[in-house]
Design a protein around this motif. Structure first.
Motif, PDB file in Angstrom:
ATOM      1  N   UNK A   1       0.951  -1.210  -0.075  1.00  0.00           N
ATOM      2  CA  UNK A   1       0.084  -0.170  -0.064  1.00  0.00           C
ATOM      3  C   UNK A   1       0.695   1.223   0.227  1.00  0.00           C
ATOM      4  N   UNK A   2       0.492   2.468  -0.662  1.00  0.00           N
ATOM      5  CA  UNK A   2       1.243   3.635  -0.631  1.00  0.00           C
ATOM      6  C   UNK A   2       1.343   3.961   0.812  1.00  0.00           C
ATOM      7  N   UNK A   3       2.671   4.335   1.016  1.00  0.00           N
ATOM      8  CA  UNK A   3       3.135   4.868   2.179  1.00  0.00           C
ATOM      9  C   UNK A   3       3.128   6.198   2.382  1.00  0.00           C
ATOM     10  N   UNK A   4       3.609   6.845   0.951  1.00  0.00           N
ATOM     11  CA  UNK A   4       3.874   8.407   1.215  1.00  0.00           C
ATOM     12  C   UNK A   4       2.826   8.787   0.146  1.00  0.00           C
TER      13      UNK A   4
ATOM     14  N   UNK B   1      -3.955  -2.072 -10.840  1.00  0.00           N
ATOM     15  CA  UNK B   1      -3.008  -2.817  -9.988  1.00  0.00           C
ATOM     16  C   UNK B   1      -1.633  -2.619 -10.656  1.00  0.00           C
ATOM     17  N   UNK B   2      -1.635  -2.371 -11.900  1.00  0.00           N
ATOM     18  CA  UNK B   2      -0.223  -1.751 -12.628  1.00  0.00           C
ATOM     19  C   UNK B   2       0.094  -0.396 -12.406  1.00  0.00           C
ATOM     20  N   UNK B   3      -0.792   0.234 -12.065  1.00  0.00           N
ATOM     21  CA  UNK B   3      -0.485   1.720 -11.832  1.00  0.00           C
ATOM     22  C   UNK B   3       0.006   1.784 -10.518  1.00  0.00           C
ATOM     23  N   UNK B   4      -0.727   1.178  -9.592  1.00  0.00           N
ATOM     24  CA  UNK B   4      -0.338   0.990  -7.991  1.00  0.00           C
ATOM     25  C   UNK B   4       0.895   0.492  -8.185  1.00  0.00           C
ATOM     26  N   UNK B   5       1.329  -0.388  -9.026  1.00  0.00           N
ATOM     27  CA  UNK B   5       2.827  -0.982  -9.036  1.00  0.00           C
ATOM     28  C   UNK B   5       3.706   0.124  -9.229  1.00  0.00           C
ATOM     29  N   UNK B   6       3.420   1.065 -10.403  1.00  0.00           N
ATOM     30  CA  UNK B   6       4.337   2.072 -10.614  1.00  0.00           C
ATOM     31  C   UNK B   6       4.481   3.123  -9.649  1.00  0.00           C
ATOM     32  N   UNK B   7       3.189   3.201  -9.096  1.00  0.00           N
ATOM     33  CA  UNK B   7       3.380   4.515  -7.992  1.00  0.00           C
ATOM     34  C   UNK B   7       3.978   3.669  -6.476  1.00  0.00           C
ATOM     35  N   UNK B   8       3.790   2.492  -6.350  1.00  0.00           N
ATOM     36  CA  UNK B   8       4.520   2.118  -5.365  1.00  0.00           C
ATOM     37  C   UNK B   8       6.140   2.165  -5.602  1.00  0.00           C
TER      38      UNK B   8
ATOM     39  N   UNK C   1       8.598   3.852  -3.101  1.00  0.00           N
ATOM     40  CA  UNK C   1       9.734   3.119  -2.473  1.00  0.00           C
ATOM     41  C   UNK C   1      11.111   3.704  -2.803  1.00  0.00           C
ATOM     42  N   UNK C   2      11.421   4.175  -4.107  1.00  0.00           N
ATOM     43  CA  UNK C   2      12.512   4.849  -4.322  1.00  0.00           C
ATOM     44  C   UNK C   2      12.514   6.274  -3.866  1.00  0.00           C
ATOM     45  N   UNK C   3      11.523   6.749  -3.577  1.00  0.00           N
ATOM     46  CA  UNK C   3      11.693   8.337  -3.107  1.00  0.00           C
ATOM     47  C   UNK C   3      11.655   9.339  -4.482  1.00  0.00           C
ATOM     48  N   UNK C   4      11.211  10.239  -4.040  1.00  0.00           N
ATOM     49  CA  UNK C   4      11.228  11.251  -5.446  1.00  0.00           C
ATOM     50  C   UNK C   4      12.321  11.555  -6.227  1.00  0.00           C
ATOM     51  N   UNK C   5      13.437  11.590  -5.549  1.00  0.00           N
ATOM     52  CA  UNK C   5      14.584  11.881  -6.135  1.00  0.00           C
ATOM     53  C   UNK C   5      15.571  10.708  -6.220  1.00  0.00           C
TER      54      UNK C   5
END
Length: 897
Positions: free
Chosen positions: A755-758, A867-874, A878-882
């Motif tokens: 789940x999206x943490x940020x 689900x694919x879109x969530x994977x991209x957003x996750x 995970x990596x952070x914006x930068x």
């Protein structure tokens, strides 16, 4: 003029002369007796001699008797008596008498000999005269004599007729002159006077003025001068000949020479005659001009000719010449010469031998031609023919020439191969003999050409040839008329192209086009099927008093139908990628049971819904293959789904795996409706439907099995189907190369989406308001902050006003499309790090490459799988914006998925 005496009277006269001579001799003897008494017979012997000479035998005898009697009476004592006094005088009288008789006999014989000789001479003269006249008549000749002193002229018999005069015309100078043709008279007289005045031999030719047959007649007169002892010319003797035939021959020869000269000038040929003894030649001016001389040389020899021949050709020319002399045959050859001006030319020479009576060659007569232009033209023609022969030999189409009876005159190897026979086997034979099945077609074309004179182009027909009996071939032919020198059609030319492969390709294209039409109809049907329940469920959800259970049911219906639509689109995209070679396999070492497990999980709901008795049989030991787990699972799942769709409720479906040698065989067998054997060869073709009934009870687009075959082939395997026929069930077999046994490798499990943490700031730009708003609700439900825009310009302004972390950007926007918005954002400071995700209904590789070039980080196809879109957003979370992965890697990952 006195008449000749009769022969009897002439004889009496001669006897009387003999008597008279004897009497005169006796009188003279008596008168001279006193002076010559001892010479009794002095005058009497001559009297007997002359009497015998004049009167012949009887004249001599008569003179002898008179002389003997007179000598006895007058000159033998006793004188005056008729007897002799003594024996001496008796002997004298006897001797005189005997001598007289001998003289008479001798003269008689001489006279008779003279008469016989005269008769013989007369006979010979007569014979010679007759022969002469016969000879003159046979050669149309006559004799003449002209006495210049008396101007008397003698003409032989028949000369008047030669002169065109009446046979009784007397010979004279004036009559002769009148017989000369008026046009020839003056020059003939002038020349005659020249001959006479100079005492030379006369030699004249003239035409007769009035020939008896009214045909032109020519006369030649030749006369020899005769001189007296003092050298004075006294007469001419000569001969006249009819030379009309000779003149005609000369005229014919003249005309022949003129024609020969014309022919030689037309042929540009020089004539020559070589004397084989002296090797000198007579020739025409054109002969020498061919060798580069403007004037006729004083002398020309065989050696001079050889000097003009190029050294490399001399031996060959000498061989031709010597061979002709040895075999007594004609000599002909071609060679190169160096002219007097230095130019090298080609000549053609031909000669024919002349032989003497013993058969020995004495001369050779012939012609010579400058054939340089002809040789150059022949070389050019030979090159052209060689080029044409090469083109005909290598041309992919067939060529042939026929006469009017449809006999092969020429054929190239391409057409001969079509007919199934060597090219040489065609020549001289008719179409009826080579391809009898095509005779009617050929004859109809020929009849049309003969009737119209126009070619028949690009007509197609089919038939069988000896090359492939029992196989129908297709050809495209064009026939052309071939014309002779008089403009008549002498034959036909044909160009034949075997279009069997093209016709088959056309038929395949037609079949593909037909299947495409069926596919589009089926696609419309398959798209409408899920859209109907979605529409109904959406309508139900608008009801105000809808309970939670009914609302949940509507959501489930929409989810299921959307998944069905996505599967249809995904299958279409897979087929497109495979056909263009754009799909990439992620091959790993796989246990076959993992592939089977994943495929069964996918197809299990369909089989359970139809209450099929399903069984799986795996080898006791693990078996391994190298492949893409997702794609191989898709292959087996498609086969299971296919079996489920075409097997009635309660039927049986069996899935088995077995090892055969170094291969793995995966079998899917069912007890369904089966397949007609005629449909088996086309079963794995794209868009092929065994049944295309209107009810479309089983659904499908005809691409599942085509996709199966492509994927199996990409894995180095093969797939085939068998069926005993309708209602006999069917079996599909997949063969894949096996790998050596190894420890079991667990199948990768799908990663759970975190789940999206940020929470993220997301800008959604889509001109489809429903799609944009529903996606916004889903993202908001996940805790993200979402802003909406419905066109490209508004989206760009919103991004500039409040820069988002993620921008979900539709490609097909009105006004400013998604590519333009992305490129603009990437150029703007502060927005170059915004994560751009493309949303598009196009899933081609070229579309993904274009999006990557515009600056997108990810590419998702509509309808977007959440689900694919969530994977991209996750991943972003995970990596952070930068600390995001590079764009190329992200795009590659999306493309591979």
């Amino acid at each position: 003029m006195s008449m000749p005496l009769p022969a009897r009277s002439l004889q009496v006269l001669r006897l009387m002369s003999a008597v008279l001579i004897a009497v005169i001799a006796v009188i003279l003897q008596q008168w001279l007796w006193l002076y010559i008494p001892s010479l009794t017979w002095l005058l009497l012997y001559p009297a007997v001699f002359f009497s015998a000479w004049i009167g012949g035998f009887w004249g001599g005898i008569t003179s002898t008797v008179i002389a003997a009697m007179s000598g006895l009476y007058f000159f033998a004592p006793p004188y005056g008596a008729w007897h002799a006094q003594d024996l001496q005088h008796s002997y004298s009288i006897l001797i005189f008498t005997v001598m007289g008789i001998l003289i008479s006999i001798t003269h008689e014989k001489l006279k008779r000999s003279q008469i016989a000789l005269q008769k013989s001479n007369d006979s010979k003269v007569k014979t010679n005269h007759e022969r002469l006249m016969l000879t003159l008549d046979s050669i149309h000749a006559g004799l003449w004599e002209w006495d210049l002193q008396t101007n008397q002229i003698f003409w032989s018999e028949g000369l008047q007729l030669m002169y065109g005069l009446h046979p009784t015309t007397p010979p004279s100078y004036d009559n002769w002159l009148a017989s000369v043709h008026g046009d020839d008279r003056v020059p003939v007289v002038a020349r005659l006077n020249e001959f006479v005045s100079s005492g030379c031999e006369i030699n004249l030719e003239w035409r007769v003025a009035n020939p008896p047959d009214n045909q032109e007649r020519w006369i030649m007169s030749n006369g020899q001068p005769i001189f007296d002892d003092r050298g004075n010319l006294i007469l001419y003797r000569g001969i006249v000949l009819d030379i009309t035939q000779r003149k005609r021959q000369e005229q014919i020869l003249k005309e022949h020479k003129q024609r020969l000269d014309f022919a030689l000038s037309t042929l540009e040929a020089g004539a020559w005659e070589l004397n084989l003894q002296y090797h000198t030649a007579h020739r025409t001016l054109l002969h020498d001009q061919i060798f580069g001389y403007q004037e006729l040389l004083p002398e020309w020899t065989f050696e001079q000719f050889i000097e003009h021949v190029l050294p490399e050709d001399r031996d060959r020319v000498n061989q031709y010449f010597n061979s002709a002399l040895q075999t007594l045959n004609d000599c002909s050859f071609e060679c190169r010469i160096r002219r007097a001006d230095g130019n090298i030319r080609w000549i053609y020479a031909k000669g024919r031998l002349k032989q003497d009576l013993q058969g020995h060659p004495v001369s050779m007569t012939g012609i010579v031609q400058d054939i340089t232009e002809r040789k150059l033209a022949a070389e050019s023609l030979a090159r052209t023919h060689a080029l044409l022969d090469s083109l005909m030999a290598q041309a992919p189409v067939g060529f042939a020439y026929f006469d009017r009876e449809l006999r092969y005159v020429l054929i190239n190897d391409s057409l001969a191969a079509i007919n199934g026979l060597p090219a040489e086997a065609h020549i001289g034979k008719r179409v009826h003999d080579i391809v009898p099945a095509l005779v009617s077609t050929a004859e109809s074309v020929v009849d049309r050409i003969l009737a119209t004179g126009e070619p028949v182009k690009n007509y197609e027909f089919s038939g069988e040839t000896p090359a492939m009996p029992g196989v129908t071939r297709y050809w495209n032919e064009s026939w052309y008329p071939l014309y002779g020198g008089a403009g008549e059609i002498t034959g036909f030319g044909a160009m034949v192209e075997d279009i069997t492969e093209r016709k088959c390709a056309e038929n395949k294209l037609k079949e593909i086009d037909r299947r495409k039409d069926e596919f589009l109809a089926m696609l419309a049907h398959e798209l409408r099927n899920p859209l109907a329940p979605i529409s109904n469920a959406a309508r139900l959800m608008k009801c105000p008093k809808l309970d939670e259970a009914r609302l949940a049911w509507c959501r489930d219906v929409i989810d299921r139908q959307v998944e069905q639509l996505v599967r249809l689109v995904d299958d279409l995209l897979d087929v497109s990628r495979i056909s263009r070679g754009k799909i990439e396999l992620k091959k790993d070492r796989l246990e076959v049971s993992a592939v089977i497990q994943r495929a069964v999980e996918t197809s299990q709901p369909l089989m359970e819904a139809r209450r099929h008795a399903f069984s799986v049989q795996l080898p006791p030991e693990p078996v391994y293959i190298e492949g893409d787990l997702v794609r191989l699972s898709q292959v087996v799942s498609n086969l299971l789904n296919n079996a489920a769709k075409y097997t009635g409720a309660g039927g049986q479906i069996m899935l088995s795996v077995e090892t055969v040698d170094n291969d793995i065989l995966i079998r899917v067998r069912d007890s369904g409706r089966g397949i007609d054997p005629s449909a088996l060869p086309n079963l794995f073709q794209l868009f092929y439907q065994v049944d295309s009934t209107i009810d479309r009870a089983e659904g499908g687009l005809g691409i599942g099995l085509a996709l199966v075959k492509s994927l199996v082939t990409m894995h180095g395997g093969e797939v085939w189907a068998t069926s005993a026929g309708r209602h006999q069930g069917s079996e599909f077999v997949v063969r894949l190369p096996a790998l050596p046994p190894a420890s079991k490798i667990p199948a990768p499990l799908p990663k759970e989406l975190a789940p999206a943490q940020n929470p993220l700031r997301i800008l959604v730009v889509d001109d489809n308001r429903d799609a944009a708003q529903t996606l916004s609700l889903l993202l908001t439900g996940e805790g993200h902050t979402v802003q909406l825009a419905y066109d490209g310009l508004t989206g760009l302004q919103a991004a500039l006003t409040a820069p988002p972390q993620v921008m979900l950007l539709d490609i097909g926007l009105p006004g400013m499309d998604g590519y333009t918005v992305a490129r603009t954002l990437r150029r703007h400071p502060g927005l170059d790090m915004t994560h751009l995700v493309a949303l598009s209904g196009y899933g081609r590789e070229v579309d993904r490459e274009r999006a990557q070039a515009a600056g997108f980080n990810n590419y998702l196809t509509k309808p977007v799988n959440f689900d694919e879109l969530q994977a991209v957003l996750s991943e972003l979370s995970f990596y952070g914006q930068d600390d995001r992965p590079n764009q190329a890697a992200a795009m590659a990952g999306q493309s591979a998925s």
